[in-house]
Design a protein around this motif. Structure first.
Motif, PDB file in Angstrom:
ATOM      1  N   TRP A 203       0.848  -1.190   0.000  1.00  0.00           N
ATOM      2  CA  TRP A 203       0.000   0.000   0.000  1.00  0.00           C
ATOM      3  C   TRP A 203       0.885   1.241   0.000  1.00  0.00           C
ATOM      4  N   ARG A 204       0.568   2.173  -0.866  1.00  0.00           N
ATOM      5  CA  ARG A 204       1.350   3.417  -0.893  1.00  0.00           C
ATOM      6  C   ARG A 204       1.069   4.276   0.336  1.00  0.00           C
ATOM      7  N   SER A 205      -0.194   4.271   0.802  1.00  0.00           N
ATOM      8  CA  SER A 205      -0.548   5.135   1.934  1.00  0.00           C
ATOM      9  C   SER A 205      -1.697   4.511   2.708  1.00  0.00           C
ATOM     10  N   ALA A 206      -1.625   4.627   4.041  1.00  0.00           N
ATOM     11  CA  ALA A 206      -2.681   4.089   4.903  1.00  0.00           C
ATOM     12  C   ALA A 206      -2.928   5.047   6.057  1.00  0.00           C
ATOM     13  N   LEU A 207      -4.172   5.096   6.488  1.00  0.00           N
ATOM     14  CA  LEU A 207      -4.607   5.935   7.604  1.00  0.00           C
ATOM     15  C   LEU A 207      -5.175   5.033   8.686  1.00  0.00           C
ATOM     16  N   ASP A 208      -4.602   5.104   9.879  1.00  0.00           N
ATOM     17  CA  ASP A 208      -5.044   4.307  11.026  1.00  0.00           C
ATOM     18  C   ASP A 208      -5.822   5.214  11.976  1.00  0.00           C
ATOM     19  N   LEU A 209      -7.142   5.145  11.911  1.00  0.00           N
ATOM     20  CA  LEU A 209      -7.998   5.979  12.747  1.00  0.00           C
ATOM     21  C   LEU A 209      -8.043   5.410  14.168  1.00  0.00           C
ATOM     22  N   GLY A 210      -7.944   6.297  15.166  1.00  0.00           N
ATOM     23  CA  GLY A 210      -7.928   5.830  16.550  1.00  0.00           C
ATOM     24  C   GLY A 210      -6.748   4.909  16.783  1.00  0.00           C
ATOM     25  N   CYS A 211      -5.570   5.366  16.417  1.00  0.00           N
ATOM     26  CA  CYS A 211      -4.390   4.487  16.362  1.00  0.00           C
ATOM     27  C   CYS A 211      -3.927   3.999  17.724  1.00  0.00           C
ATOM     28  N   GLY A 212      -4.307   4.705  18.815  1.00  0.00           N
ATOM     29  CA  GLY A 212      -3.838   4.306  20.134  1.00  0.00           C
ATOM     30  C   GLY A 212      -2.323   4.297  20.201  1.00  0.00           C
ATOM     31  N   THR A 213      -1.773   3.257  20.790  1.00  0.00           N
ATOM     32  CA  THR A 213      -0.315   3.160  20.921  1.00  0.00           C
ATOM     33  C   THR A 213       0.341   2.548  19.696  1.00  0.00           C
ATOM     34  N   GLY A 214      -0.466   2.052  18.744  1.00  0.00           N
ATOM     35  CA  GLY A 214       0.104   1.538  17.503  1.00  0.00           C
ATOM     36  C   GLY A 214      -0.045   0.054  17.262  1.00  0.00           C
ATOM     37  N   LEU A 215      -1.011  -0.589  17.923  1.00  0.00           N
ATOM     38  CA  LEU A 215      -1.197  -2.031  17.717  1.00  0.00           C
ATOM     39  C   LEU A 215      -1.597  -2.343  16.274  1.00  0.00           C
ATOM     40  N   MET A 216      -2.474  -1.519  15.695  1.00  0.00           N
ATOM     41  CA  MET A 216      -2.853  -1.714  14.292  1.00  0.00           C
ATOM     42  C   MET A 216      -1.689  -1.327  13.382  1.00  0.00           C
ATOM     43  N   GLY A 217      -1.013  -0.264  13.724  1.00  0.00           N
ATOM     44  CA  GLY A 217       0.122   0.176  12.932  1.00  0.00           C
ATOM     45  C   GLY A 217       1.208  -0.880  12.844  1.00  0.00           C
ATOM     46  N   GLU A 218       1.395  -1.618  13.909  1.00  0.00           N
ATOM     47  CA  GLU A 218       2.385  -2.694  13.918  1.00  0.00           C
ATOM     48  C   GLU A 218       2.069  -3.752  12.867  1.00  0.00           C
ATOM     49  N   GLN A 219       0.763  -4.001  12.675  1.00  0.00           N
ATOM     50  CA  GLN A 219       0.342  -4.967  11.662  1.00  0.00           C
ATOM     51  C   GLN A 219       0.511  -4.416  10.242  1.00  0.00           C
ATOM     52  N   LEU A 220       0.293  -3.120  10.088  1.00  0.00           N
ATOM     53  CA  LEU A 220       0.272  -2.516   8.757  1.00  0.00           C
ATOM     54  C   LEU A 220       1.640  -2.132   8.219  1.00  0.00           C
ATOM     55  N   LYS A 221       2.525  -1.681   9.100  1.00  0.00           N
ATOM     56  CA  LYS A 221       3.765  -1.029   8.668  1.00  0.00           C
ATOM     57  C   LYS A 221       4.582  -1.837   7.655  1.00  0.00           C
ATOM     58  N   PRO A 222       4.720  -3.149   7.804  1.00  0.00           N
ATOM     59  CA  PRO A 222       5.551  -3.883   6.835  1.00  0.00           C
ATOM     60  C   PRO A 222       5.064  -3.792   5.391  1.00  0.00           C
ATOM     61  N   ARG A 223       3.773  -3.426   5.201  1.00  0.00           N
ATOM     62  CA  ARG A 223       3.227  -3.404   3.840  1.00  0.00           C
ATOM     63  C   ARG A 223       2.814  -2.007   3.387  1.00  0.00           C
ATOM     64  N   VAL A 224       3.132  -0.983   4.171  1.00  0.00           N
ATOM     65  CA  VAL A 224       2.671   0.376   3.863  1.00  0.00           C
ATOM     66  C   VAL A 224       3.861   1.316   3.718  1.00  0.00           C
ATOM     67  N   ALA A 225       3.902   2.058   2.605  1.00  0.00           N
ATOM     68  CA  ALA A 225       5.000   3.009   2.372  1.00  0.00           C
ATOM     69  C   ALA A 225       4.868   4.233   3.275  1.00  0.00           C
ATOM     70  N   ARG A 226       3.637   4.763   3.401  1.00  0.00           N
ATOM     71  CA  ARG A 226       3.410   5.934   4.258  1.00  0.00           C
ATOM     72  C   ARG A 226       2.213   5.664   5.154  1.00  0.00           C
ATOM     73  N   LEU A 227       2.451   5.690   6.457  1.00  0.00           N
ATOM     74  CA  LEU A 227       1.424   5.346   7.441  1.00  0.00           C
ATOM     75  C   LEU A 227       1.157   6.536   8.354  1.00  0.00           C
ATOM     76  N   VAL A 228      -0.109   6.947   8.426  1.00  0.00           N
ATOM     77  CA  VAL A 228      -0.531   8.069   9.267  1.00  0.00           C
ATOM     78  C   VAL A 228      -1.452   7.545  10.364  1.00  0.00           C
ATOM     79  N   GLY A 229      -1.208   7.979  11.586  1.00  0.00           N
ATOM     80  CA  GLY A 229      -2.066   7.623  12.706  1.00  0.00           C
ATOM     81  C   GLY A 229      -2.791   8.848  13.227  1.00  0.00           C
ATOM     82  N   VAL A 230      -4.020   8.647  13.702  1.00  0.00           N
ATOM     83  CA  VAL A 230      -4.829   9.734  14.274  1.00  0.00           C
ATOM     84  C   VAL A 230      -5.427   9.230  15.584  1.00  0.00           C
ATOM     85  N   ASP A 231      -5.329  10.042  16.628  1.00  0.00           N
ATOM     86  CA  ASP A 231      -5.957   9.683  17.899  1.00  0.00           C
ATOM     87  C   ASP A 231      -6.302  10.951  18.667  1.00  0.00           C
ATOM     88  N   LEU A 232      -7.368  10.879  19.453  1.00  0.00           N
ATOM     89  CA  LEU A 232      -7.825  12.039  20.214  1.00  0.00           C
ATOM     90  C   LEU A 232      -7.008  12.242  21.484  1.00  0.00           C
TER      91      LEU A 232
END
Length: 365
Positions: A203-232
């Protein structure tokens, strides 16, 4: 005047200034220094206990606040802070006893009525909890927030989403032990399931809504060129940045961030365990549809309703949604439903929470 008292007063006032500025470590040091000159001074003990609560040191807070109430049993604030510390330690009956003592001394303590309401809710005394929340509102507490608490118990007049203040406070206080508690105690495995249902592609770009500490990001990062996280939560954003998985982490609410994002900004949007804090999902679906690139994917979870309504605000203060509601929103927004699967999202009181995992595709070309 006694030199020790003057030194104690100097440290005490410095501690108050640090506390009011949110510098809790510095405040803690000053209050401890004050006590070294004048031990067992009730006001200093109370302020030290309040500071330890802010630092998440609840056991130590309870110890010093119990001492404060022994020195001065008429100090309503000491009893109120002790109630908060004991509540955080899971000692609900003891905490309720302390809250009642505080309110008997000063019935104007809005925050203590709120703590009392939460304790009564957890003790399965819903009507008394509602009465406490109403008394908190009468005494100046945040009305929309407490009306949300009441709606979660009564099922009446639920707002379209969880008040931002509740989410921020909850996750700011939860950030330090978040992952251990979520994974080891609540057996949370949603990120792995969501990631496993995605196409095996880069994936060229991914958006992780409600990213928290990054549990979802940990799953995504190996396959994503640019990863953005958002959290309140500011604290969650800080933990996610420290983890180093995201190219950018933004502190914002989901709808606010999506409204500001450019069209077709992302090939993938994920939201793991996020929509349980948003009731009405139509605005989110519309916004995701706008920012999703052609052939982009939208993967998310919801808690499933039990009673069958499209959207329910539960006593847990989380929203649940029906499968039919998710399917109808997907159709309305022209998403292609690639897959839907039902799995437990986590456990609550050792009981599995039923969830729906969804993978939607944007078919635009």
């Amino acid at each position: 005047m006694d030199e020790s008292f003057e030194r104690a007063k100097e440290f005490f006032l410095a501690g108050v200034r640090h506390y009011e500025a949110g510098r809790y470590e510095q405040a803690h040091a000053q209050f401890e220094a004050s006590l070294s000159f004048v031990p067992q001074r009730a006001s200093t003990l109370m302020n030290l206990g309040a500071t330890r609560i802010q630092l998440g040191r609840f056991e130590e807070a309870a110890e010093v606040l119990e001492e404060a109430t022994e020195v001065d049993p008429s100090d309503a604030q000491a009893w109120a802070h002790l109630a908060t510390a004991l509540a955080e330690l899971g000692r609900h009956e003891d905490a309720l006893r302390c809250a009642d003592k505080a309110l008997a001394l000063d019935a104007a303590l809005a925050s203590t009525w709120s703590v009392r309401g939460m304790l009564l809710r957890d003790l399965q005394r819903p009507q008394e909890a509602v009465e406490s929340f109403r008394k908190a509102i009468e005494r100046g507490a945040d009305a929309p927030l407490h009306e949300y608490y009441i709606a979660a118990i009564t099922g009446e007049a639920a707002p379209s989403q969880t008040p931002a203040r509740y989410v921020q406070t909850l996750f700011d206080s939860y950030a330090d032990g978040f992952e251990d508690h979520l994974v080891e105690v609540l057996r949370y495995g949603a990120p792995g399931i969501l990631a496993g249902g995605l196409p095996q592609r880069e994936w060229r770009s991914a958006l992780d809504l409600g990213c928290g500490t990054g549990l979802m990001g940990e799953q995504l990062k190996p396959r994503v060129a640019r990863l953005v996280g958002v959290d309140l939560s500011a604290n969650m954003v800080g933990r996610a940045r420290e983890r180093g998985l995201y190219d950018d982490v933004v502190q914002a609410d989901v709808t606010g961030y999506l409204a500001s994002a450019k069209e077709a900004s992302f090939e993938l949007v994920t939201a793991a365990d996020v929509f349980n804090y948003i009731g009405e999902l139509a605005p989110v679906f519309d916004a995701v549809r706008r920012v999703l690139a052609p052939d982009g994917w939208f993967a998310f979870t919801v808690e499933l309703t039990v009673a069958g309504a499209d959207v329910e605000l539960q006593p847990s203060m989380r929203y649940a949604h029906s499968r039919g509601y998710v399917e109808s929103l997907a159709t309305r927004c022209d998403f292609e439903v690639a897959a839907l699967a039902e799995h437990p999202i986590r456990e609550d009181q050792r009981q599995p929470i039923p969830g729906l995992f969804a993978w939607l595709r944007n078919p635009r070309t």
